[in-house]
Design a protein around this motif. Structure first.
Motif, mmCIF file in Angstrom:
data_model
loop_
_atom_site.group_PDB
_atom_site.id
_atom_site.type_symbol
_atom_site.label_atom_id
_atom_site.label_comp_id
_atom_site.label_asym_id
_atom_site.label_seq_id
_atom_site.Cartn_x
_atom_site.Cartn_y
_atom_site.Cartn_z
ATOM 1 N N TYR A 190 54.221 63.216 71.063
ATOM 2 C CA TYR A 190 55.794 63.612 70.419
ATOM 3 C C TYR A 190 56.468 62.968 69.158
ATOM 4 N N GLU A 191 55.096 62.460 68.646
ATOM 5 C CA GLU A 191 55.157 61.940 67.529
ATOM 6 C C GLU A 191 54.407 63.323 65.663
ATOM 7 N N VAL A 192 54.151 64.051 66.644
ATOM 8 C CA VAL A 192 54.210 65.188 65.993
ATOM 9 C C VAL A 192 55.583 66.061 65.330
ATOM 10 N N CYS A 193 56.734 66.100 66.439
ATOM 11 C CA CYS A 193 57.779 66.684 66.423
ATOM 12 C C CYS A 193 59.098 66.008 66.000
ATOM 13 N N TYR A 194 58.934 64.741 66.373
ATOM 14 C CA TYR A 194 60.337 63.621 66.129
ATOM 15 C C TYR A 194 60.281 62.602 64.990
ATOM 16 N N CYS A 195 60.939 62.920 64.097
ATOM 17 C CA CYS A 195 61.257 62.744 62.997
ATOM 18 C C CYS A 195 61.692 60.565 63.404
ATOM 19 N N THR A 196 61.129 59.275 63.026
ATOM 20 C CA THR A 196 61.611 57.881 63.250
ATOM 21 C C THR A 196 62.215 57.490 62.032
ATOM 22 N N SER A 197 61.669 58.188 61.129
ATOM 23 C CA SER A 197 61.838 57.400 59.334
ATOM 24 C C SER A 197 63.369 57.129 59.714
ATOM 25 N N SER A 198 64.398 55.974 60.618
ATOM 26 C CA SER A 198 65.591 55.757 60.053
ATOM 27 C C SER A 198 65.915 55.279 59.193
ATOM 28 N N GLY A 199 64.740 53.853 58.831
ATOM 29 C CA GLY A 199 64.730 52.936 57.940
ATOM 30 C C GLY A 199 64.808 53.819 55.765
ATOM 31 N N THR A 200 64.074 54.264 56.473
ATOM 32 C CA THR A 200 63.932 55.184 54.983
ATOM 33 C C THR A 200 65.034 55.944 54.542
ATOM 34 N N LEU A 201 65.902 56.798 55.900
ATOM 35 C CA LEU A 201 66.824 57.495 55.571
ATOM 36 C C LEU A 201 68.642 56.575 54.958
ATOM 37 N N ARG A 202 68.159 56.096 55.802
ATOM 38 C CA ARG A 202 69.404 55.002 56.160
ATOM 39 C C ARG A 202 68.987 54.265 54.262
ATOM 40 N N HIS A 203 67.752 54.527 53.839
ATOM 41 C CA HIS A 203 67.589 53.061 52.470
ATOM 42 C C HIS A 203 68.448 54.682 51.292
ATOM 43 N N HIS A 204 68.188 55.761 51.927
ATOM 44 C CA HIS A 204 68.371 56.801 50.317
ATOM 45 C C HIS A 204 69.921 57.479 50.832
ATOM 46 N N LEU A 205 70.753 56.658 52.100
ATOM 47 C CA LEU A 205 71.202 58.104 51.948
ATOM 48 C C LEU A 205 72.750 56.990 52.675
ATOM 49 N N ASN A 206 72.662 55.743 53.133
ATOM 50 C CA ASN A 206 73.602 54.762 52.662
ATOM 51 C C ASN A 206 72.920 53.821 51.483
ATOM 52 N N ALA A 207 74.296 54.272 50.571
ATOM 53 C CA ALA A 207 74.053 53.835 49.392
ATOM 54 C C ALA A 207 74.558 52.392 49.514
ATOM 55 N N THR A 208 74.308 51.556 48.664
ATOM 56 C CA THR A 208 74.523 49.865 48.523
ATOM 57 C C THR A 208 74.462 49.717 46.831
ATOM 58 N N PRO A 209 75.558 50.084 46.053
ATOM 59 C CA PRO A 209 75.433 50.555 44.400
ATOM 60 C C PRO A 209 75.871 48.761 44.331
ATOM 61 N N ARG A 210 75.999 47.813 45.200
ATOM 62 C CA ARG A 210 75.975 46.286 44.595
ATOM 63 C C ARG A 210 75.063 45.797 44.117
ATOM 64 N N THR A 211 74.577 46.096 45.489
ATOM 65 C CA THR A 211 73.062 45.112 45.168
ATOM 66 C C THR A 211 72.000 46.199 44.435
ATOM 67 N N SER A 212 72.705 47.044 43.912
ATOM 68 C CA SER A 212 71.538 48.064 42.514
ATOM 69 C C SER A 212 71.820 47.529 41.532
ATOM 70 N N ILE A 213 73.419 46.985 41.454
ATOM 71 C CA ILE A 213 73.587 46.855 39.708
ATOM 72 C C ILE A 213 73.142 44.618 40.004
ATOM 73 N N GLN A 214 72.934 44.157 40.604
ATOM 74 C CA GLN A 214 72.826 43.071 40.693
ATOM 75 C C GLN A 214 70.975 42.898 40.727
ATOM 76 N N MET A 215 70.737 43.734 41.670
ATOM 77 C CA MET A 215 68.837 43.850 41.452
ATOM 78 C C MET A 215 69.130 44.333 39.565
ATOM 79 N N ALA A 216 69.595 44.910 38.972
ATOM 80 C CA ALA A 216 69.442 45.279 37.577
ATOM 81 C C ALA A 216 69.965 44.005 36.689
ATOM 82 N N LEU A 217 71.359 43.415 36.819
ATOM 83 C CA LEU A 217 71.502 42.565 35.926
ATOM 84 C C LEU A 217 70.576 41.808 36.489
ATOM 85 N N THR A 218 69.427 41.261 37.494
ATOM 86 C CA THR A 218 68.955 39.691 37.430
ATOM 87 C C THR A 218 67.539 40.892 36.324
ATOM 88 N N HIS A 219 66.839 41.719 37.579
ATOM 89 C CA HIS A 219 65.757 42.017 36.992
ATOM 90 C C HIS A 219 65.411 42.577 35.836
#
Length: 722
Positions: free
Chosen positions: A587-616
């Motif tokens: 079933y791995e041939v046909c089914y995409c299970t990368s839900s974490g990757t999709l959430r990381h790319h599609l569900n933007a968290t601008p506050r976290t990104s800004i805090q990371m840029a200001l801290t590091h």
């Protein structure tokens, strides 16, 4: 390049054979870092081809959904143009000469889908009604002058060829001379020569059959964002030219039709003849897209339950945009083919069988490492296990059978899923969900018959009335009618027999409960004549138990027996065909299970990104001078980073003077200046200005705000950091 010849003549020089440096394309990024370059190229081509098919399907779905409303808008535009040309008496009775026909198109809050709908409308208007169609956005109409300029430029650019533009002097090119009077002159000139009407680069005027006076249609894409003052002035100006120009407006509305009354006063709306149009709902659009792209065996790619939950969650809780849902599905498809080397088998059955025969030893080893294949091997006999673990050819043979079985599983899974949805979607409280996507996610995540909701649905089905059950059975028979597999054909035959038996039941049969409902009868001892004068709790409990036992042993009616038989057969179909995809080998041939990757790319968290840029800041600026220990403040960091680090050490209210002193200390250390004791408490004007700018930047980013509690303090809005 020179020649040594002394004679006059013409010399031919061949171009250089050196290969020019080719710019990187999508395929290069796809195969970058891959161990097997040829396999990556095949996966990229397969992914591209599959997405083109899915994209064409979504476009056809979009056209079908918008066909009704677009046809209505086209008919409205034709009638408006005909009314302008005919000038009949009945037209004057319905619309005064100064009124402008307006189509108020309510599109919904899914703003990202509006462009697709309005672009389709614009194309169809240009093809069948008029070549003079202009689309205007709110950012292009900040002032009446600019709005007129955009309308005139786009009209003349679309309606005239290059030669006519060069020869025409009717419309001055200067912004100061852009007016509707010049547009009237140009329109009259163009309409005198019908061959001059050109709908643009798509089709020539000879292929179009426009009227003698085609209307001028102006589409306001985002009406709510327009300035009311500019819109009012533009409508008032246009109303003065309705006798010379057949104008028609289309308002793209996202919220409510009452927006027009809120933005425009009665003196302006009285100049408009408004007709309301409603587009299809975004939820209906999403259901159709899922039906065509996910709940179909035509496309081998399938999103897993968690991936589908991520995409649907973003749709429901963020933007209601079907366009973004399709883009998310495209990202899931790309991620699957990029990260899964065996996705080369995710294609049509014939192609998958051929490619399974051509698998390399490395790819066979990857098949052996799949969890689903390992479970399959463990279920085999010891001799077969040895063959599958040592013989590559045997693995290829078994792989072909498993791929065919996976296709058969999908062909059986989806129709039975639809039948179960038909039976349960009308039950009270919707135990298995109202939408089929909810039931689909449940079936992907777990065995649905093991859930409490499924048991609750079966209990409700066992007391379903005859008419409702018969209607649902007939719908299920229609779903299973194609019968692409033997299992579906047998199920269709069995359900047809059950339907016929229901119809043959004698309506005058003495049912124990009419329409399948249980009839509760009270014992004679509790009737009005035989009611005991005195009773205790024990006697009451004994009587109720006897009533319950008599109800259990009561003979059931033919309808109840047939209904229970039908529900039991549906239960067996569910347990046979609605197993989880993880239970199927490969079933791995046909089914995409990368839900974490999709959430990381599609569900933007601008506050976290800004805090990371200001801290590091080093991670973003890649400056070695910005490297620092964890938690330390780098004196060479940008001012806003230093200010952010310092504000993390403060409480809810921040004293600006203390904050300035701390900032000055850090900056002084960075510049290598020794503080002068006599200058204590004084800050350089440049540093003071830098401090004010950094505070303004943090306020703009939403980390703090001014407060009236203390004049020399600011309030902190966020807590914690990266």
């Amino acid at each position: 390049m020179t020649t040594s010849s002394i004679s006059k003549g013409c010399f031919v020089f061949k171009p250089s054979t050196k290969k020019k440096k080719r710019t990187s394309d999508a395929e290069d990024y796809f195969i970058n870092g891959s161990e097997d370059c040829e396999n990556s190229k095949q996966r990229f081509r397969l992914c591209q081809k599959l997405w083109e098919n899915m994209k064409s399907e979504t476009e056809s779905v979009q056209d079908d959904l918008n066909k009704k409303i677009l046809d209505s808008l086209l008919e409205f535009a034709r009638k408006s143009a005909y009314s302008f040309m005919s000038r009949e008496e009945d037209w004057a009775s319905h619309m005064r000469a100064s009124e402008i026909p307006v189509a108020a198109l309510v599109l919904g809050v899914n703003l990202t889908d509006h462009n697709m709908t309005l672009q389709s409308l614009s194309d169809r208007l240009q093809q069948s009604v008029t070549p003079f169609v202009v689309s205007i956005q709110a950012k292009e109409g900040t002032a009446v002058k600019y709005l007129l300029q955009k309308v005139l430029q786009r009209l003349t650019g679309v309606s005239m060829d290059k030669d006519e533009e060069e020869a025409s002097t009717d419309l001055p090119q200067k912004r100061a001379h852009c007016s509707l009077s010049s547009l009237c002159d140009w329109y009259m000139t163009v309409c005198k020569d019908p061959s001059g009407i050109s709908p643009g680069k798509k089709r020539s005027s000879s292929e179009m059959n426009f009227s003698a006076n085609p209307p001028i249609i102006i589409i306001f894409k985002d009406l709510e964002a327009f300035s009311p003052r500019v819109l009012q002035a533009f409508i008032l100006i246009c109303s003065q030219y309705t006798q010379q120009l057949p104008l028609l407006f289309i308002f793209g509305i996202a919220t409510s039709p009452s927006t027009i009354q809120h933005m425009l006063p009665h003196s302006v709306t009285s100049l408009l003849c408004i007709k309301l149009f409603h587009s299809s709902s975004c939820s209906k659009h999403l259901a159709t897209v899922i039906e065509k792209l996910v709940l179909t065996p035509h496309f081998p790619f399938k999103p897993s339950g968690k991936v589908l939950q991520v995409l649907v969650g973003l749709f429901l809780y963020h933007d209601f945009s079907v366009h973004n849902f399709i883009k998310g599905l495209q990202l899931a498809l790309l991620e699957h083919f990029y990260s899964q080397p065996l996705s080369v088998l995710c294609c049509k059955k014939q192609d998958a069988v051929v490619r399974a025969q051509q698998l390399s030893h490395q790819e066979v080893e990857k098949i052996r490492q799949l969890p689903s294949f390992m479970r399959f091997v463990e279920e085999q006999e010891p001799r077969e296990q040895v063959e599958l673990l040592t013989n590559d050819e045997r693995v290829k043979e078994v792989c072909q059978k498993l791929l065919k079985g996976l296709r058969r599983y999908h062909k059986n899974f989806l129709p039975i899923l639809r039948c179960l949805h038909v039976l349960t979607s009308s039950l009270p409280k919707y135990p298995l969900g109202k939408q089929i996507r909810e039931l689909h996610v449940t079936c992907l995540e777990t065995n649905v018959w093991e859930t409490e909701e499924y048991e609750s649905a079966l209990q409700l089905l066992r007391i379903l009335a005859k008419d409702d059950l018969l209607t649902d059975l007939q719908r299920c028979v229609e779903i299973l009618r194609p019968g692409k597999t033997k299992e579906l054909r047998d199920a269709h035959k069995q359900l047809q027999d059950l339907t016929d038996r229901f119809q043959q039941l004698d309506a005058s049969t003495d049912h124990s409960a009419p329409d399948g409902h249980v009839e509760f009868r009270v014992d004679d001892r509790f009737s009005g004549n035989g009611l005991q004068k005195k009773t205790d709790l024990f006697q009451l409990q004994k009587t109720l138990l006897q009533m319950k036992e008599s109800h259990r042993t009561k003979k059931r009616s033919p309808f109840e027996l047939l209904r229970n038989e039908t529900i039991a057969y549906f239960d067996s179909l569910v347990k046979m065909h609605l197993t989880r995809p993880e239970s199927q080998p490969l079933y791995e041939v046909c089914y995409c299970t990368s839900s974490g990757t999709l959430r990381h790319h599609l569900n933007a968290t601008p506050r976290t990104s800004i805090q990371m840029a200001l801290t590091h800041p080093y991670c973003y600026l890649q400056n070695e001078a910005l490297r620092s220990e964890t938690g330390a403040i780098s004196s060479a960091a940008p001012d806003v980073c230093i200010m952010y680090k310092l504000h993390l050490e403060c409480g809810r209210l921040i004293n600006l003077y203390d904050w300035l002193e701390a900032y000055s200390t850090v900056v002084t250390a960075a510049e290598g200046d020794d503080p002068d004791p006599s200058e204590k408490g004084k800050v350089d004007e440049i540093r003071h200005a830098r401090f004010i700018r950094a505070v303004s930047e943090l306020e703009f980013l939403g980390f703090l705000k001014s407060t009236k509690q203390k004049t020399d303090h600011v309030a902190r809005l966020t807590w914690g950091g990266c």
